[in-house]
Enzyme design. Structure first.
Site, PDB file in Angstrom:
ATOM      1  N   ALA A   1      11.650  -1.630  -8.608  1.00 27.37           N
ATOM      2  CA  ALA A   1      12.166  -0.853  -7.493  1.00 27.37           C
ATOM      3  C   ALA A   1      13.695  -0.805  -7.489  1.00 27.37           C
ATOM      4  O   ALA A   1      14.367  -1.621  -8.120  1.00 27.37           O
ATOM      5  CB  ALA A   1      11.681  -1.463  -6.188  1.00 27.37           C
TER       6      ALA A   1
ATOM      7  N   TYR B   1      16.823  12.884  -6.774  1.00 27.79           N
ATOM      8  CA  TYR B   1      15.600  12.801  -5.994  1.00 27.79           C
ATOM      9  C   TYR B   1      15.225  14.199  -5.535  1.00 27.79           C
ATOM     10  O   TYR B   1      16.053  14.900  -4.965  1.00 27.79           O
ATOM     11  CB  TYR B   1      15.904  11.905  -4.791  1.00 27.79           C
ATOM     12  CG  TYR B   1      14.704  11.242  -4.178  1.00 27.79           C
ATOM     13  CD1 TYR B   1      14.380   9.933  -4.498  1.00 27.79           C
ATOM     14  CD2 TYR B   1      13.916  11.910  -3.263  1.00 27.79           C
ATOM     15  CE1 TYR B   1      13.286   9.314  -3.921  1.00 27.79           C
ATOM     16  CE2 TYR B   1      12.829  11.289  -2.694  1.00 27.79           C
ATOM     17  CZ  TYR B   1      12.512   9.993  -3.013  1.00 27.79           C
ATOM     18  OH  TYR B   1      11.436   9.376  -2.450  1.00 27.79           O
TER      19      TYR B   1
ATOM     20  N   THR C   1      -0.569  -4.212 -13.961  1.00 35.02           N
ATOM     21  CA  THR C   1      -1.511  -4.168 -15.076  1.00 35.02           C
ATOM     22  C   THR C   1      -1.588  -5.485 -15.819  1.00 35.02           C
ATOM     23  O   THR C   1      -2.533  -5.719 -16.562  1.00 35.02           O
ATOM     24  CB  THR C   1      -1.116  -3.072 -16.078  1.00 35.02           C
ATOM     25  OG1 THR C   1       0.227  -3.323 -16.481  1.00 35.02           O
ATOM     26  CG2 THR C   1      -1.208  -1.703 -15.453  1.00 35.02           C
TER      27      THR C   1
ATOM     28  N   THR D   1       7.080  -2.546  -9.743  1.00 34.38           N
ATOM     29  CA  THR D   1       7.447  -1.146  -9.995  1.00 34.38           C
ATOM     30  C   THR D   1       8.918  -0.981 -10.334  1.00 34.38           C
ATOM     31  O   THR D   1       9.427   0.132 -10.371  1.00 34.38           O
ATOM     32  CB  THR D   1       7.142  -0.268  -8.771  1.00 34.38           C
ATOM     33  OG1 THR D   1       7.844  -0.824  -7.654  1.00 34.38           O
ATOM     34  CG2 THR D   1       5.669  -0.218  -8.457  1.00 34.38           C
TER      35      THR D   1
ATOM     36  N   GLY E   1       0.792  -1.220   0.000  1.00 35.14           N
ATOM     37  CA  GLY E   1       0.000   0.000   0.000  1.00 35.14           C
ATOM     38  C   GLY E   1       0.824   1.269   0.000  1.00 35.14           C
ATOM     39  O   GLY E   1       0.355   2.335   0.386  1.00 35.14           O
ATOM     40  N   THR E   2       2.095   1.187  -0.442  1.00 36.35           N
ATOM     41  CA  THR E   2       2.947   2.384  -0.420  1.00 36.35           C
ATOM     42  C   THR E   2       3.050   3.042  -1.786  1.00 36.35           C
ATOM     43  O   THR E   2       3.885   3.913  -1.988  1.00 36.35           O
ATOM     44  CB  THR E   2       4.369   2.026   0.045  1.00 36.35           C
ATOM     45  OG1 THR E   2       4.889   1.026  -0.843  1.00 36.35           O
ATOM     46  CG2 THR E   2       4.381   1.496   1.454  1.00 36.35           C
ATOM     47  N   SER E   3       2.201   2.645  -2.727  1.00 35.42           N
ATOM     48  CA  SER E   3       2.279   3.179  -4.089  1.00 35.42           C
ATOM     49  C   SER E   3       2.230   4.709  -4.105  1.00 35.42           C
ATOM     50  O   SER E   3       1.477   5.322  -3.361  1.00 35.42           O
ATOM     51  CB  SER E   3       1.110   2.643  -4.903  1.00 35.42           C
ATOM     52  OG  SER E   3       0.884   3.466  -6.015  1.00 35.42           O
TER      53      SER E   3
END
Lengths: 620, 668
Positions: A287, A547, A339, A285, A207-209
């Protein structure tokens, strides 16, 4: 420093494990690694216990980052403190945070913008249930719930607009149901049933999207089912001959690391979100971990992936380290952001726990010199496990998080250090910047390596500035998300985004993007200059990852989130115009499809995105 | 938003312009010496990388870009890299400025003296200076003054010194450098010298562009150059060049700078120092080579009255906002930035568009004096006017010009006749006034016998000098005048027909005047709007109808452009009647000139402006563009091949014998 004692080897090993867990020597100052709190939790059989309960609300915030008991606040005396017991910073007073906060944002402790304290469950729309699906699911024996709280928890990631809406008590479309598969075959069944009954699935890991990937589409008329992988959290086997581990994709980063540590291994994959993000999420993702210089990014770490798609299971047929048969199916899966299907099991490379770890930091007179030094380090391919260069604003930010010093002697020492750098060495406190370092490996090599890096730094005017500063730099990345919640209590909103860019463009990109942010904020009526700061956070042979943090005081704005989104959009546009990529590791599919077209050139377009989604959301 | 402001010349009446301040006033009151020696602490660019002029050279020579080109040139030519580097270093030595404050102080002193003798006042918009002060701090600045006189860049540096702004480095033509001593003086006051043409010379281009970019990137000093490339001899703005503009924009395109501020500066003179010099030059009396002794001879110039001078600093134009949505900067992402990249077609279009807009801003901010109106009227009445009717017509014209948005500096509380006679006095050397009758004429008639040819030339000098004042206001009347002409020649009132005619004229004259390519619809609408507002026209849905009272305005407007029309017709006639097969490009101008002279002597042509080489050059360029003439290279000579059918029909259309129609255009 970590393992000076030479007691029995078992003891030593335990110590190493503990040391790694905390990512720092035991007897030193503040650390942020949350692992240690986990270690404190008594657990008889950790590898079988579920560290993340099905009811996440029991330990996590519903409208902010992380654990419910850990948060920043300004106490009655106006001093900042961090609550809870989980982190080294927990329970400490941060005396300079208030001044920094008020000075940087023009914020005021009198002006609060508190969040709605509890979920207004009556605002949650009743679930749109697909009864035949539920029945079949029950028959298959998969845990499920349509409790409103469970559903609300899985309707969002941690994008600013998502959290902002929750804080205001606004709840949009939420999943109609949550299912908890406990193994690969459960997922197979669920996907099959979803196809059969025309149900929409959204995989949910940690749930950290930050790419809106968990947002339920408003126009979706089918029943939406959140597929929570949190109960698929076992390490299935460890192969010490080949140094691989086969792990279920729902495992959370810190649990994976802790359980491997118990066997004397680690993956070395440490993204900033590792306390909460899941292995499946990392794969989905693409990562990147903090220590990728030693261990590699997720694409280098993965040996084998099992993914369930509506058309069946995709996996390679062997565990060979490389194959010439292409295109590599992993390249479809990595970065597909849920997806294409649900990642269920992953075989990953593992490494023995390093013997020794050491933080370090270097102060540079200005950002240009710092970047030049990092470039040289990358050229000589001698980057430590982690090397990051913070700009001046971020250095000051980090400084504001210094906990109260316990003794007069320490504060005297700090003063002396400051005097030495600014007066004796002539560094301008408004230009100097800091590189933070983390070395890892066997003791002799680490010390040798350290010397090599400091020698290079010296050529670029860098001064070694101690382990303490280095550590605090890494702490910033772990608490930044908690800090955002604090900001949101006082009319300050912010977010981070990142890019990768060729070396020769790093400086120009950083300057232009930061300036663009400042300018756009001004044009859109933001009353105070925003915080617009960056760090070079990873180095590669051909470029670097940059970043950005960006936050501003939104008092006086009618639609702050919209302003925020416009500014971020402009900033990303600036990144693309300056030769940066759309994203280095955050993932983008849902949030930035329109910009992806610019970022990737021809073949990917919104159309192909929707066809890809189509496979996952059948009959879409 | 900034770009929008730039693109909307919609409501000229609403245009707000700043007030002026006379800087000479202060100079007349206090010591020039103290002024020259005063403490000079300019506002600086906040991202300034401090460096000396000498360091600049080594930065340039060691730059990746130049090193790359040196290697490339050396491998292509077979010369050693050391040899090519040496060459590059020599080019740089020849080019580089060496700005010194002491020289500036010297100029500050001498120019104060000179300006006070020459000008009644030097007026500057101080708000513009304040804006510049702001702009200088934020981003590197490029100053883009108009170029009418040698005075221009001396004055620019003088002003920036006066207002404590950083002194600019100025791109100057190499011809200055050949002036002994003065060339070096200019170099020490910030001029750097570039060859007039270096088309294929890669190394030269690399040194030059890197030199300019380095100064820009480091915020070394504001860069100053003339978009028009050279002094305009006619006082019309010249078609802008885009080469240097590209160089100063590239650091933005490539992300090396966040933004660049372009500051258009309009410098206008009540009376131009070089006035008759220019006229002679246009008539083919060759320009004296720049030499120090020539300059000293020009001392006589100092004893005359040149009225006032105006410098208007326009709003800074941000390259970033100009380029927004027009330039895709990621096109520069796929090649290392030190490798020179030819501008893409898009970029070219953008550059030319931007250059035109900037020149139009210069035009719009150019101060016009009453004399400009008078000159326009006198040129339209070669037989002269009575003072009273001149005053009356000037007043009428003044209102027309103001309605069209002219930046007219008209004395506030003076009667019109007063203003007119003042202007006549200042320009008396171009006039004869007897018994209340004013006429353009040769005043200082030489005592010796003159041939008829010489007499024509004497008169032509006067006419062309006078035309250079009229030309200053052309940009105000241009669009309505083109519309007026189009209406005259169109065979119906239909909007389409009129637009076709307008568009045709626009095409023909686009070398003559500043007409942004691609703006024809916008220009047409602007013209309609202005004339409608004046009550001259009624623009209906499909028709354009002249109002009863509009006749005089339309007649005036079309006769404003009449000299150009006639001039182009003369060139057409020459090309049809006189040319042989082997007309070389070099012979063209003298040949047209003598052809026109013959016509004038025979009494078949009254228009002296047809003798102007500028007009002839522009006409040729237009005909080349319209493909009525083409260039053929034979050996080392360029000859002109004339398509007589096309030129003939061009002449007919220009003469109004055939209306503009699509098919004819197509045939061209």
């Amino acid at each position: 420093m970590a393992s000076n004692s030479s007691s029995s080897s078992a003891q030593q090993r335990l110590r190493i494990i503990a040391g790694h867990l905390q990512k720092r020597p035991e007897d030193e100052h503040a650390s942020v690694a949350a692992q240690e709190c986990k270690a404190e939790t008594p657990r008889s059989n950790p590898s079988s216990a579920a560290p993340v309960p099905k009811r996440r609300q029991e330990i996590m915030k519903w409208n902010g980052w992380g654990y419910s008991d850990s948060r920043f606040l300004f106490n009655k005396k106006g001093q900042a403190e961090f609550t809870g017991k989980r982190y080294r910073l927990s329970g400490l007073i941060l005396p300079s945070l208030k001044d920094w906060f008020e000075g940087t944002f023009g914020a005021n402790l009198q002006h609060k913008s508190p969040a709605t304290p509890t979920v207004n469950l009556s605002a949650v729309a009743p679930p749109n249930l697909n009864e035949p699906f539920i029945e079949d699911l029950k028959a298959a024996g998969v845990a499920a719930s349509h409790d409103p709280e469970d559903r609300v928890f899985r309707a969002h990631g941690h994008c600013l607009h998502e959290i902002f809406a929750l804080r205001e008590g606004r709840i949009g479309r939420v999943p109609d149901m949550v299912v908890w598969p406990s193994c690969h075959s459960d997922v197979e069944k669920i996907v099959e049933l979803a196809c059969k009954h025309n149900v929409c699935l959204i995989p949910y890991g940690g749930g950290t999207s930050v790419s809106s990937a968990l947002e339920c589409p408003h126009e979706e008329t089918r029943s939406i089912v959140s597929l929570d992988t949190s109960q698929m959290n076992r390490i299935l086997w460890i192969d010490e001959k080949n140094l691989t581990a086969h792990v279920e994709a729902g495992i959370i980063g810190q649990d994976l690391e802790r359980q491997l540590n118990e066997h004397g291994y680690c993956t070395g994959h440490e993204p900033d979100s590792m306390e909460f993000s899941s292995l499946g999420g990392w794969v989905a993702t693409r990562a990147s971990g903090m220590k990728k210089n030693i261990y590699g990014n997720i694409e280098d770490l993965v040996v084998h992936i099992k993914m369930v798609t509506p058309r069946g299971v995709i996996e390679k047929s062997c565990l060979g380290p490389r194959m010439s048969t292409g295109p590599d199916i992993h390249h479809f899966i990595l970065g597909s952001e849920g997806t294409l299907g649900v990642v269920t099991e992953v075989t990953m490379k593992i490494r023995p726990i390093p013997e020794y770890q050491k933080y370090g930091s270097v102060v540079f007179p200005n950002f240009q010199q710092g970047v030049a030094c990092l470039r040289e380090v990358a050229r000589q391919r001698c980057a430590p496990a982690s090397i990051r260069l913070m700009d001046n604003e971020q250095f000051q930010f980090g400084h504001a998080l210094k906990p109260q010093v316990s003794s007069i002697f320490m504060s005297f020492l700090d003063g002396l250090k400051k005097f030495y750098i600014t007066k004796f060495k002539g560094f301008d406190p408004h230009h100097l910047c800091v590189a933070t370092l983390l070395f890892e490996g066997d003791r002799g090599k680490v010390l040798q390596h350290e010397k090599q890096v400091y020698d290079i730094a010296a050529k670029f005017g860098g001064l070694a500035a101690g382990e303490d500063n280095g550590q605090r730099g890494y702490m910033l990345t772990f608490v930044i998300a908690y800090l955002r919640d604090l900001g949101m209590d006082y009319y300050v909103i912010g977010e981070s985004f990142e890019t990768s860019v060729p070396w020769d463009r790093v400086l120009d990109l950083c300057r232009n993007v930061k300036e663009r942010i400042v300018r756009e904020c001004k044009e859109r009526g933001v009353q105070f200059p925003p915080l617009s700061t960056c760090r070079v956070t990873q180095t590669y042979d051909a470029g670097a990852c940059v970043y950005f943090y960006f936050a501003f005081n939104y008092r006086g704005l009618s639609d702050p989130v919209h302003v925020y989104e416009q500014v971020e959009h402009a900033a990303r546009e600036e990144i693309l115009a300056n030769g940066g990529s759309l994203s280095h590791h955050h993932g983008v599919v849902f949030a930035f499809t329109h910009q992806l077209k610019e970022g990737v050139s021809v073949p990917v377009n919104e159309n192909s995105m929707s066809t890809v989604q189509f496979t996952e959301q059948p009959h879409g | 938003m900034a770009s929008r402001a730039l693109y909307s010349p919609r409501h000229p009446m609403l245009k707000k312009r700043d007030d002026f301040e006379d800087i000479l006033e202060e100079r007349r009151r206090s010591s020039d010496l103290r002024y020259a020696l005063r403490c000079y602490t300019p506002t600086l660019y906040r991202g300034l990388v401090p460096c000396k002029a000498s360091m600049l050279k080594s930065i340039v020579l060691q730059s990746d870009h130049l090193q790359y080109v040196i290697k490339q040139v050396s491998s292509e030519s077979g010369e050693s890299t050391e040899g090519v580097s040496e060459e590059a270093s020599l080019i740089l030595d020849e080019m580089a400025h060496c700005l010194q404050l002491s020289t500036i102080r010297f100029f500050a002193f001498t120019l104060s003296k000179a300006f006070k003798r020459l000008f009644r006042s030097v007026c500057v918009n101080e708000e513009g200076i304040q804006r510049l002060q702001q702009a200088v701090q934020e981003h590197p600045v490029v100053l883009l003054p108009s170029h009418r006189s040698y005075m221009d860049f001396l004055m620019m540096s003088y002003l920036l010194y006066t207002y404590d702004l950083p002194l600019p480095v100025i791109a100057a033509g190499m011809d200055f450098m050949s002036m002994k001593f003065v060339g070096e003086m200019l170099r020490m006051s910030g001029a750097f010298f570039i060859r007039r043409s270096f088309g294929g010379d890669k190394l030269y281009w690399a040194v030059f562009s890197e030199y300019v970019k380095t100064m820009l990137r480091n915020g070394y000093a504001p860069i100053e150059f003339f978009l028009e490339g050279t002094r305009s001899r006619t006082c019309k703005s010249l078609t802008p060049k885009t080469g240097l503009l590209n160089i100063v924009m590239e650091p933005f395109f490539k992300g090396e700078l966040f933004d660049v501020n372009l500051v258009p500066v309009s410098i206008s003179y009540e009376r131009i120092l070089e006035e008759s010099l220019y006229a002679r030059e246009l008539l083919g009396i060759p320009k004296p080579k720049e030499s120090t002794s020539g300059l000293l001879k020009a001392r006589r110039v100092l004893s005359e009255d040149y009225g006032s001078m105006y410098v208007y600093f326009g709003h800074p134009v941000s390259v970033r906002s100009l380029a927004e949505g027009k330039i895709n900067r990621s096109q520069y992402n796929l090649l290392p930035r030190y490798i020179p990249q030819k501008p893409s077609a898009d970029t070219h279009e953008f550059l030319s568009d931007a250059a035109f807009r900037l020149v139009r801003i210069q035009e719009e901010n150019m101060v016009l004096k009453p004399w400009v109106l008078i000159a326009t009227l006198l040129l339209q009445n070669p037989d002269g006017l009575d003072l009273s009717s001149l005053a009356e017509q000037t007043d009428w014209l003044r209102h027309l010009a103001l309605a069209f948005g002219a930046f007219l500096d008209w004395p506030d509380h003076e009667a019109c006749s007063e203003v007119v006679s003042c202007s006549l006095a200042l320009h008396r050397h171009l006039l004869s006034v007897s018994a209340g009758h004013v006429q353009l004429s040769v005043t200082d008639v030489p005592q010796v016998e003159t041939t008829p040819e010489e007499a024509v030339f004497h008169q032509a000098v006067v006419v062309l000098s006078c035309a250079s004042y009229r030309n200053q206001i052309l940009h105000v009347f241009l669009r309505p005048a083109l519309l007026a002409m189009a209406m005259q020649s169109a065979n119906s009132n239909r909007k389409d027909d009129v637009y076709n005619g307008f568009n045709f004229l626009r095409k023909v004259f686009s070398n003559e005047f500043i007409l942004c390519p691609g703006d024809s619809v916008q220009d047409f609408e602007e013209a309609c709007y202005l004339l409608m507002k004046r009550g001259v026209l009624q623009v209906l849905e499909h028709e354009i109808v002249m109002s009863a009272s509009g006749h005089s305005t339309l007649a005036f407007l079309s006769s404003v452009l009449d000299p150009f029309l006639q001039g182009y017709q003369v060139v057409c006639r020459y090309l049809c009647e006189e040319t042989n097969e082997n007309l070389t490009e070099k012979e063209f101008i003298p040949a047209v000139r003598s052809f026109a002279l013959k016509l004038i002597l025979a009494g078949r042509l009254k228009c002296y402006e047809a003798l102007s080489s500028d007009l002839q050059k522009n006409a040729l360029a237009a005909f080349l563009r319209l493909k009525a003439v083409r260039k053929v290279k034979v050996g080392d000579q360029v000859t002109l091949k004339v398509n007589k059918v096309a030129v003939n029909s061009l002449e007919d259309i220009l003469g109004g014998k055939i209306p503009t129609q699509k098919p004819i255009l197509a045939r061209l």
